[in-house]
Scaffold this motif. Structure first.
Motif, mmCIF file in Angstrom:
data_model
loop_
_atom_site.group_PDB
_atom_site.id
_atom_site.type_symbol
_atom_site.label_atom_id
_atom_site.label_comp_id
_atom_site.label_asym_id
_atom_site.label_seq_id
_atom_site.Cartn_x
_atom_site.Cartn_y
_atom_site.Cartn_z
ATOM 1 N N PRO A 138 0.813 -1.227 0.000
ATOM 2 C CA PRO A 138 0.000 0.000 0.000
ATOM 3 C C PRO A 138 0.840 1.268 0.000
ATOM 4 O O PRO A 138 1.986 1.296 0.455
ATOM 5 C CB PRO A 138 -0.797 -0.115 1.314
ATOM 6 C CG PRO A 138 -0.790 -1.560 1.653
ATOM 7 C CD PRO A 138 0.511 -2.088 1.152
ATOM 8 N N ASP A 139 0.240 2.337 -0.511
ATOM 9 C CA ASP A 139 0.807 3.684 -0.411
ATOM 10 C C ASP A 139 2.116 3.861 -1.165
ATOM 11 O O ASP A 139 2.933 4.709 -0.787
ATOM 12 C CB ASP A 139 1.021 4.061 1.067
ATOM 13 C CG ASP A 139 -0.182 4.818 1.635
ATOM 14 O OD1 ASP A 139 -1.152 5.026 0.894
ATOM 15 O OD2 ASP A 139 -0.145 5.191 2.813
ATOM 16 N N ALA A 140 2.355 3.082 -2.220
ATOM 17 C CA ALA A 140 3.581 3.263 -3.003
ATOM 18 C C ALA A 140 3.446 4.492 -3.893
ATOM 19 O O ALA A 140 2.370 4.784 -4.413
ATOM 20 C CB ALA A 140 3.858 2.020 -3.851
ATOM 21 N N ILE A 172 -6.297 -3.987 -6.693
ATOM 22 C CA ILE A 172 -7.118 -4.427 -5.573
ATOM 23 C C ILE A 172 -7.650 -3.252 -4.761
ATOM 24 O O ILE A 172 -8.807 -3.241 -4.337
ATOM 25 C CB ILE A 172 -6.310 -5.382 -4.664
ATOM 26 C CG1 ILE A 172 -5.959 -6.678 -5.435
ATOM 27 C CG2 ILE A 172 -7.079 -5.708 -3.389
ATOM 28 C CD1 ILE A 172 -7.150 -7.488 -5.857
ATOM 29 N N ASP A 173 -6.820 -2.236 -4.542
ATOM 30 C CA ASP A 173 -7.259 -1.093 -3.742
ATOM 31 C C ASP A 173 -7.888 0.007 -4.578
ATOM 32 O O ASP A 173 -8.265 1.071 -4.053
ATOM 33 C CB ASP A 173 -6.094 -0.533 -2.920
ATOM 34 C CG ASP A 173 -4.943 -0.046 -3.792
ATOM 35 O OD1 ASP A 173 -5.066 -0.100 -5.034
ATOM 36 O OD2 ASP A 173 -3.920 0.374 -3.227
ATOM 37 N N GLY A 174 -8.010 -0.215 -5.894
ATOM 38 C CA GLY A 174 -8.637 0.764 -6.770
ATOM 39 C C GLY A 174 -7.769 1.962 -7.109
ATOM 40 O O GLY A 174 -8.232 2.894 -7.776
ATOM 41 N N LEU A 175 -6.514 1.969 -6.673
ATOM 42 C CA LEU A 175 -5.633 3.126 -6.876
ATOM 43 C C LEU A 175 -4.621 2.804 -7.973
ATOM 44 O O LEU A 175 -3.662 2.070 -7.762
ATOM 45 C CB LEU A 175 -4.909 3.475 -5.565
ATOM 46 C CG LEU A 175 -5.826 3.847 -4.388
ATOM 47 C CD1 LEU A 175 -5.034 4.006 -3.108
ATOM 48 C CD2 LEU A 175 -6.608 5.120 -4.700
ATOM 49 N N ARG A 176 -4.838 3.363 -9.144
ATOM 50 C CA ARG A 176 -3.973 3.091 -10.285
ATOM 51 C C ARG A 176 -2.748 4.006 -10.271
ATOM 52 O O ARG A 176 -2.747 5.064 -9.637
ATOM 53 C CB ARG A 176 -4.731 3.314 -11.595
ATOM 54 C CG ARG A 176 -5.965 2.448 -11.753
ATOM 55 C CD ARG A 176 -6.671 2.791 -13.050
ATOM 56 N NE ARG A 176 -7.947 2.102 -13.188
ATOM 57 C CZ ARG A 176 -8.804 2.316 -14.172
ATOM 58 N NH1 ARG A 176 -8.525 3.214 -15.103
ATOM 59 N NH2 ARG A 176 -9.935 1.643 -14.225
ATOM 60 N N THR A 177 -1.729 3.588 -11.005
ATOM 61 C CA THR A 177 -0.581 4.460 -11.237
ATOM 62 C C THR A 177 -1.057 5.756 -11.888
ATOM 63 O O THR A 177 -1.822 5.733 -12.861
ATOM 64 C CB THR A 177 0.453 3.751 -12.127
ATOM 65 O OG1 THR A 177 0.965 2.616 -11.423
ATOM 66 C CG2 THR A 177 1.599 4.675 -12.486
ATOM 67 N N ASP A 178 -0.600 6.887 -11.361
ATOM 68 C CA ASP A 178 -1.107 8.201 -11.783
ATOM 69 C C ASP A 178 -0.428 8.649 -13.079
ATOM 70 O O ASP A 178 0.363 9.598 -13.101
ATOM 71 C CB ASP A 178 -0.872 9.222 -10.666
ATOM 72 C CG ASP A 178 -1.680 10.496 -10.860
ATOM 73 O OD1 ASP A 178 -2.278 10.660 -11.948
ATOM 74 O OD2 ASP A 178 -1.708 11.335 -9.936
ATOM 75 N N LEU A 179 -0.775 7.971 -14.158
ATOM 76 C CA LEU A 179 -0.206 8.320 -15.460
ATOM 77 C C LEU A 179 -0.615 9.728 -15.893
ATOM 78 O O LEU A 179 0.136 10.415 -16.593
ATOM 79 C CB LEU A 179 -0.640 7.303 -16.516
ATOM 80 C CG LEU A 179 -0.047 5.894 -16.393
ATOM 81 C CD1 LEU A 179 -0.614 4.986 -17.483
ATOM 82 C CD2 LEU A 179 1.474 5.929 -16.487
#
Length: 546
Positions: free
Chosen positions: A137-139, A164-171
């Motif tokens: 988490p939180d990478a 899984i956490d719904g947080l995609r890489t912020d492209l």
């Protein structure tokens, strides 16, 4: 001038540590460690050589952490024990760092950050964290603005369309920075040799559901304890299927408890049972999450396989190794799988069921996508062994960068940027520092060499007894061996006899000096040993005077 100075992670997997220096100020990105290979007896961890930072301690304004893996923050206590600077990271990353610091009794100024909320480090660096998908988490990666230009450091990342956490890489944020202009991109090279898209963690979730529904006995899953996204869906699946969960291994217990306290895992206390109670429960109602998927002899899965503990695996149990062997661990993992098979368990691992593991690192197509999105003026591949860096550099050229824009750096190199151009300008001290457990002492290369030699050749203790005054040889050399073969042990009386004849040639005057006696004793024992064996054991000489 601005400088990029890798201290670790460019030429190996682990030790990730990179300095950005500008106008007399320095910023450190990560302070990671690596674990030793089999050929390093007595070495527990390896950390980067921080000599350059210690020599310039007044210039170092802070450390920013990309995520909570040991290969990115495990060396932090050894640096902060000598150089006291603020450490910036996301909430979970700082929790992991705090545990490591507390373990070694190091105080630190930890400052929590949020993605897309810029902050200043010193006067030269305006830093903005950007969310990335990884296995913890939180990478984050970092967008770093300096007077010389903007840098993007991706950290460890992959492009998962449905994490899984719904947080995609912020492209989107990286693309916006690319539109503004990026002087240099530093990007994760770990999977640069892989041509297929890195799979989504949802693939693992689906595979586990299929495997679990067909299991009639206990289920044991071995994985990295930091892979909390995977732990998350394993706990959800256990709750769905009515299985109780036992956690094995200190790091597994610690990380799950930490993630629950911070709100990253929302599961009831009633889901968990103590490992000691597992033998009392119906086998079809148990899931064990354990460490040791890399074959570590002291880790949880090895204990289950050997029966060293309250629980052992056997017929009817399903054991899943949810990882791929780290290079160098293949033999140990293979031996562990064999041991589990002999116990009668059904063993599933990535080579026979690819869906039990997906990587947390971007493969070549995803790396190229980032290169094409950011369109940097310069590119430095980071995080990987030499072949990974070379392959990533080739991908950058395929993405349209000119050779002059692609900079293949190694640990210790200094890459200077001035007036929009990057070039190699020198080097700084770098290397690896070998440490005993909990940093109890430094293992020098000479000490490590002696340990390896001792393991290969064995040891012979040689004792002579001399009479005070006359210096006459009263007894010996008496030889005793450790780590010798049976044939070499049988040779010891003959070697002792020949060594005595050689030693008696030493003059009475020289026998009066203990240092010379020990030197000569070592020489004659080695010389006698050479007559009968190709081995060259270490000789420990001792002089007794009566």
């Amino acid at each position: 001038m601005l400088q990029v100075i890798p201290l670790g992670g460019l030429g190996e997997i682990g030790l990730n540590s990179l300095v950005i220096a500008c106008n007399g100020e320095m910023l450190l990105i990560d302070a990671g460690l690596m674990f030793p290979s089999e050929g390093m007896p007595g070495v527990d961890i390896i950390i980067p050589d921080f000599t350059h930072l210690k020599q310039n301690a007044a210039c170092l304004k802070g450390v920013v952490l990309t995520h909570g893996h040991e290969d990115h923050l495990g060396a932090l206590p050894y640096l902060l024990g000598e150089v006291n600077v603020p450490v910036y990271g996301t909430r979970f990353t700082l929790a992991m760092a705090r545990h490591r610091l507390d373990e070694l009794g190091v105080e630190a100024d930890l400052r929590e950050i949020e993605p897309r909320e810029p902050f200043n480090v010193g006067t030269m660096f305006k830093v903005e964290a950007s969310r990335v998908t990884h296995t913890v988490p939180d990478a984050v990666g970092f967008i770093i603005r300096t007077p010389e230009g903007t840098f993007i450091h991706t950290g460890d990342f992959k492009l998962d369309p449905d994490p899984i956490d719904g947080l995609r890489t912020d492209l989107e944020r990286w693309g916006e920075a690319g539109e503004e202009g990026v002087l240099c991109l530093l990007s994760d090279s770990t999977n640069s040799e892989l041509t297929e898209e890195t799979g989504s963690e949802r693939v693992v979730e689906q595979t586990f559901e299929r495997l679990f529904q067909g299991a009639t006995g206990r289920i044991v899953v071995a994985l990295f304890s930091s892979n909390l996204h995977r732990v998350r869906h394993l706990l959800a699946l256990a709750e769905k299927l009515g299985r109780k969960v036992a956690l094995q291994g200190r790091s597994m217990q610690r990380n799950v408890e930490m993630a629950r306290q911070l709100g990253y895992l929302d599961v009831p206390d009633s889901l968990f049972v103590h490992l000691d109670t597992v033998p009392l429960l119906p086998a079809q109602r148990v899931l064990v999450l354990t460490t040791g998927a890399q074959g570590e002899p002291r880790a949880g899965l090895s204990q289950l396989a050997s029966g060293d503990g309250p629980l052992k695996v056997g017929p009817g149990d399903l054991v899943v190794l949810s990882s791929r062997p780290i290079p160098g661990n293949e033999r140990g993992v293979g031996a562990l799988i064999d041991q589990l098979h002999w116990r009668g368990a059904k063993v599933v691992y990535a080579q026979v069921e690819p869906g039990v593991h997906v990587s947390g690192h971007a493969s070549r197509p995803q790396q190229q996508r980032v290169l094409e999105l950011v369109r940097p003026s310069h590119f430095i591949p980071v995080h990987g062994e030499g072949r990974h860096l070379h392959r990533h550099l080739a991908t950058a050229r395929e993405a349209g960068l000119e050779p002059a824009q692609c900079l293949l750096a190694q640990d210790g190199d200094v890459v200077g940027f001035e007036e929009g151009r990057g070039r190699f300008t020198g080097s700084v001290p770098s290397g690896r520092i070998f440490k005993d457990r909990f940093g109890g002492g430094m293992v020098t290369p000479d000490t490590l060499h002696e340990r390896v030699r001792l393991s290969e050749t064995g040891l012979v203790a040689a004792v002579v007894v001399l009479q005070r005054g006359t210096q006459q040889l009263v007894g010996g050399p008496q030889l005793s061996g450790q780590g010798l073969s049976l044939d070499e042990q049988v040779l010891l009386p003959r070697v002792a006899q020949d060594a005595r004849a050689l030693f008696e040639e030493l003059s009475v005057q020289l026998r009066g000096d203990d240092a010379l006696v020990r030197e000569e004793l070592t020489r004659v024992v080695r010389r006698a040993f050479r007559l009968y064996s190709s081995k060259r054991p270490l000789v420990v000489p001792m002089v007794v005077r009566v």
